[in-house]
Scaffold this active site. Structure first.
Site, PDB file in Angstrom:
ATOM      1  N   SER A   1      29.248  -3.908  26.840  1.00  0.00           N
ATOM      2  CA  SER A   1      29.334  -2.473  27.154  1.00  0.00           C
ATOM      3  C   SER A   1      30.139  -1.785  26.054  1.00  0.00           C
ATOM      4  O   SER A   1      30.857  -2.447  25.286  1.00  0.00           O
ATOM      5  CB  SER A   1      29.986  -2.267  28.524  1.00  0.00           C
ATOM      6  OG  SER A   1      31.176  -3.009  28.637  1.00  0.00           O
TER       7      SER A   1
ATOM      8  N   GLU B   1      32.557   1.842  25.091  1.00  0.00           N
ATOM      9  CA  GLU B   1      33.314   2.955  25.685  1.00  0.00           C
ATOM     10  C   GLU B   1      33.425   4.150  24.730  1.00  0.00           C
ATOM     11  O   GLU B   1      33.650   3.982  23.531  1.00  0.00           O
ATOM     12  CB  GLU B   1      34.714   2.442  26.043  1.00  0.00           C
ATOM     13  CG  GLU B   1      35.594   3.500  26.664  1.00  0.00           C
ATOM     14  CD  GLU B   1      36.914   2.926  27.182  1.00  0.00           C
ATOM     15  OE1 GLU B   1      36.901   1.866  27.839  1.00  0.00           O
ATOM     16  OE2 GLU B   1      37.949   3.536  26.905  1.00  0.00           O
TER      17      GLU B   1
ATOM     18  N   THR C   1      35.641   7.954  29.147  1.00  0.00           N
ATOM     19  CA  THR C   1      37.011   8.053  29.679  1.00  0.00           C
ATOM     20  C   THR C   1      37.249   9.403  30.377  1.00  0.00           C
ATOM     21  O   THR C   1      36.471  10.356  30.246  1.00  0.00           O
ATOM     22  CB  THR C   1      38.068   7.868  28.570  1.00  0.00           C
ATOM     23  OG1 THR C   1      37.897   8.909  27.614  1.00  0.00           O
ATOM     24  CG2 THR C   1      37.939   6.522  27.895  1.00  0.00           C
TER      25      THR C   1
ATOM     26  N   HIS D   1      34.855   6.948  33.863  1.00  0.00           N
ATOM     27  CA  HIS D   1      36.186   6.526  34.285  1.00  0.00           C
ATOM     28  C   HIS D   1      36.677   7.600  35.244  1.00  0.00           C
ATOM     29  O   HIS D   1      36.416   8.784  35.043  1.00  0.00           O
ATOM     30  CB  HIS D   1      37.148   6.441  33.093  1.00  0.00           C
ATOM     31  CG  HIS D   1      36.768   5.395  32.095  1.00  0.00           C
ATOM     32  ND1 HIS D   1      37.689   4.754  31.303  1.00  0.00           N
ATOM     33  CD2 HIS D   1      35.567   4.861  31.754  1.00  0.00           C
ATOM     34  CE1 HIS D   1      37.085   3.882  30.526  1.00  0.00           C
ATOM     35  NE2 HIS D   1      35.792   3.938  30.771  1.00  0.00           N
TER      36      HIS D   1
ATOM     37  N   ARG E   1      44.314   4.294  38.030  1.00  0.00           N
ATOM     38  CA  ARG E   1      45.393   5.213  38.353  1.00  0.00           C
ATOM     39  C   ARG E   1      45.411   6.312  37.293  1.00  0.00           C
ATOM     40  O   ARG E   1      45.550   7.482  37.582  1.00  0.00           O
ATOM     41  CB  ARG E   1      46.751   4.490  38.331  1.00  0.00           C
ATOM     42  CG  ARG E   1      47.898   5.442  38.631  1.00  0.00           C
ATOM     43  CD  ARG E   1      49.240   4.879  38.251  1.00  0.00           C
ATOM     44  NE  ARG E   1      49.437   4.875  36.816  1.00  0.00           N
ATOM     45  CZ  ARG E   1      50.557   4.470  36.221  1.00  0.00           C
ATOM     46  NH1 ARG E   1      51.550   4.000  36.950  1.00  0.00           N
ATOM     47  NH2 ARG E   1      50.682   4.508  34.917  1.00  0.00           N
ATOM     48  N   GLY E   2      45.284   5.895  36.033  1.00  0.00           N
ATOM     49  CA  GLY E   2      45.271   6.853  34.938  1.00  0.00           C
ATOM     50  C   GLY E   2      46.619   6.969  34.256  1.00  0.00           C
ATOM     51  O   GLY E   2      47.652   6.612  34.825  1.00  0.00           O
ATOM     52  N   ASP E   3      46.564   7.455  33.028  1.00  0.00           N
ATOM     53  CA  ASP E   3      47.790   7.706  32.286  1.00  0.00           C
ATOM     54  C   ASP E   3      48.480   8.912  32.885  1.00  0.00           C
ATOM     55  O   ASP E   3      47.835   9.848  33.346  1.00  0.00           O
ATOM     56  CB  ASP E   3      47.460   7.983  30.815  1.00  0.00           C
ATOM     57  CG  ASP E   3      47.201   6.689  30.069  1.00  0.00           C
ATOM     58  OD1 ASP E   3      47.808   5.662  30.441  1.00  0.00           O
ATOM     59  OD2 ASP E   3      46.390   6.712  29.130  1.00  0.00           O
TER      60      ASP E   3
ATOM     61  N   ALA F   1      45.822   2.453  41.474  1.00  0.00           N
ATOM     62  CA  ALA F   1      44.365   2.264  41.431  1.00  0.00           C
ATOM     63  C   ALA F   1      43.839   1.581  42.689  1.00  0.00           C
ATOM     64  O   ALA F   1      42.730   1.893  43.143  1.00  0.00           O
ATOM     65  CB  ALA F   1      43.993   1.452  40.190  1.00  0.00           C
TER      66      ALA F   1
ATOM     67  N   HIS G   1      50.958  -4.814  32.060  1.00  0.00           N
ATOM     68  CA  HIS G   1      50.997  -3.350  31.956  1.00  0.00           C
ATOM     69  C   HIS G   1      52.407  -2.911  31.529  1.00  0.00           C
ATOM     70  O   HIS G   1      53.403  -3.428  32.042  1.00  0.00           O
ATOM     71  CB  HIS G   1      50.620  -2.732  33.316  1.00  0.00           C
ATOM     72  CG  HIS G   1      50.526  -1.247  33.265  1.00  0.00           C
ATOM     73  ND1 HIS G   1      51.577  -0.415  33.595  1.00  0.00           N
ATOM     74  CD2 HIS G   1      49.507  -0.431  32.895  1.00  0.00           C
ATOM     75  CE1 HIS G   1      51.192   0.845  33.439  1.00  0.00           C
ATOM     76  NE2 HIS G   1      49.942   0.858  33.022  1.00  0.00           N
TER      77      HIS G   1
ATOM     78  N   LYS H   1      44.256  -4.860  43.752  1.00  0.00           N
ATOM     79  CA  LYS H   1      43.152  -3.907  43.555  1.00  0.00           C
ATOM     80  C   LYS H   1      41.794  -4.606  43.565  1.00  0.00           C
ATOM     81  O   LYS H   1      40.791  -4.013  43.945  1.00  0.00           O
ATOM     82  CB  LYS H   1      43.367  -2.983  42.360  1.00  0.00           C
ATOM     83  CG  LYS H   1      43.346  -3.507  40.994  1.00  0.00           C
ATOM     84  CD  LYS H   1      43.702  -2.398  39.998  1.00  0.00           C
ATOM     85  CE  LYS H   1      44.069  -2.991  38.652  1.00  0.00           C
ATOM     86  NZ  LYS H   1      44.436  -1.994  37.675  1.00  0.00           N
TER      87      LYS H   1
ATOM     88  N   PHE I   1      48.751   3.787  18.635  1.00  0.00           N
ATOM     89  CA  PHE I   1      48.102   3.654  19.927  1.00  0.00           C
ATOM     90  C   PHE I   1      48.592   2.394  20.651  1.00  0.00           C
ATOM     91  O   PHE I   1      48.844   2.407  21.856  1.00  0.00           O
ATOM     92  CB  PHE I   1      46.584   3.627  19.707  1.00  0.00           C
ATOM     93  CG  PHE I   1      45.807   3.837  20.956  1.00  0.00           C
ATOM     94  CD1 PHE I   1      46.074   4.925  21.774  1.00  0.00           C
ATOM     95  CD2 PHE I   1      44.813   2.951  21.328  1.00  0.00           C
ATOM     96  CE1 PHE I   1      45.359   5.119  22.950  1.00  0.00           C
ATOM     97  CE2 PHE I   1      44.096   3.133  22.499  1.00  0.00           C
ATOM     98  CZ  PHE I   1      44.370   4.223  23.309  1.00  0.00           C
TER      99      PHE I   1
ATOM    100  N   HIS J   1      33.637  -5.729  26.081  1.00  0.00           N
ATOM    101  CA  HIS J   1      33.593  -4.267  26.255  1.00  0.00           C
ATOM    102  C   HIS J   1      34.198  -3.672  24.985  1.00  0.00           C
ATOM    103  O   HIS J   1      35.382  -3.850  24.714  1.00  0.00           O
ATOM    104  CB  HIS J   1      34.417  -3.876  27.489  1.00  0.00           C
ATOM    105  CG  HIS J   1      34.511  -2.397  27.720  1.00  0.00           C
ATOM    106  ND1 HIS J   1      33.507  -1.658  28.322  1.00  0.00           N
ATOM    107  CD2 HIS J   1      35.501  -1.498  27.441  1.00  0.00           C
ATOM    108  CE1 HIS J   1      33.882  -0.380  28.413  1.00  0.00           C
ATOM    109  NE2 HIS J   1      35.082  -0.253  27.875  1.00  0.00           N
TER     110      HIS J   1
END
Ligand code: FAD
Length: 283
Positions: free
Chosen positions: A12, A14, A46, A75, A105-107, A121, A147, A163, A214, A264
């Site tokens: 996949s 992104e 995203t 997303h 959950r997201g940033d 999440a 994380h 999750k 990043f 991915h």
């Protein structure tokens, strides 16, 4: 790696939602090329922190689906959105024939966060399962290197298990350049009784300063030897791209050979770097 071997490998790519028409045109070109060359299982798009790209994500998702005929997975993150807002988005996607969601959950957005009904999440996964049964295939995020906000690796793994048990079908990892971290994580998931595919997220290397910035934000480690090697190329972009393609290809080769269920690619709206790796892999 017991369970990962049994699965058909899945690929996949992104993208992120572009801000301009020109950006959208470039994205369509990249999606078209990647569809022809890789024919991925799905593209994903995203979702900006706190729902900031709600409309542009939706537009990119529906247009890529139309223009490539490929499945597209939006997303969706729960931070900064109410149940009503999430339901509206999910209903719109369901009506557009979308069948897969990357559930997050997201940033944390910078500045004030609007009211959120969910904090993690796993709560969004449960909410989608309760309200949409099995309509959506739910992907969740996994962190082989832990994380960055987790208290420790053990709790982070427990939260990942939570999750998956809430109803996730598969996972995509944060990118990493240390493949042991991936296999160790998968082994621990198997020990915890999970048997969903955990697909490695692959970040092509094309620019050292962007990658370093990043990586420090998202908690992905660039091993010292790799950092030193990339630093030594300075602004010799072609050499970074050549070395990056060779190194990331060898990492992907090892991952697939050792049983990873697919790849991915974080394609960043470009086809070139992903395709170089793909062509080198000769799959
Ligand atoms: P969670 O699974 O909720 O975990 C977040 C933190 O909380 C972790 O430290 C975890 O250990 C802890 N935790 C989890 N559940 C609980 C619980 N029930 N109780 C207490 N603690 C808990 N960000 C975006 O904004 N938009 C995107 O489109 C996007 N796409 C991504 C795609 C992938 C494949 C990946 C790997 C990441 C993506 N991100 C995206 C980044 C992601 O949103 C951030 O890493 C975010 O900080 C965590 O999201 P999550 O869904 O993993 O959160």
């Amino acid at each position: 790696m017991k369970t990962q071997h049994k699965l058909k490998q899945q690929f996949s790519c992104e993208f992120f939602p572009p801000k301009t028409e020109k950006g959208m045109d470039n994205l369509f070109k990249a999606a078209d090329i990647l569809k022809k060359e890789i024919n991925p299982e799905f593209f994903s798009v995203t979702f900006g922190a706190g729902g900031s790209t709600r409309e542009t994500t939706f537009n990119a998702v529906t247009k890529i689906k139309q223009s490539t005929g490929c499945d597209v997975a939006p997303h969706l993150s729960c931070i900064g959105s109410s149940k009503e807002q999430l339901t509206e988005i999910l209903d719109d996607y369901k009506n557009q024939g979308i069948k897969r969601i990357v559930t997050l959950r997201g940033d944390m957005p910078s500045g004030t966060v609007s009211q959120s009904d969910f904090n993690h999440a796993n709560e969004l996964v449960s909410f989608i399962r309760e309200n949409y049964n099995n309509h959506f295939h739910l992907e969740v995020a996994a962190y082989p290197e832990t994380h960055p906000q987790a208290e420790n690796a053990t709790q982070d793994l427990q939260n990942f298990v939570r999750k998956v048990n809430a109803g996730a079908n598969s996972a995509i990892t944060q990118y990493f350049y240390n493949i042991d971290s991936y296999f160790y994580f998968v082994e621990n998931c198997e020990k915890a009784g999970l048997d969903i595919p955990i697909v490695p997220g692959i970040m092509p290397i094309t620019n050292y300063s962007n990658l370093a910035r990043f990586s420090s934000m998202c908690g992905a480690e660039i091993p010292q030897w790799l950092r030193r090697k990339l630093e030594a190329y300075s602004d010799d972009v072609d050499s970074i791209k050549d070395f990056g393609a060779e190194f990331v290809t060898s990492m992907c080769d090892k991952l697939l050979e050792m049983g990873a269920p697919g790849l991915h690619f974080y394609s960043m709206n470009q086809s070139e770097a992903t395709l170089r790796i793909w062509n080198n892999l000769k799959l």
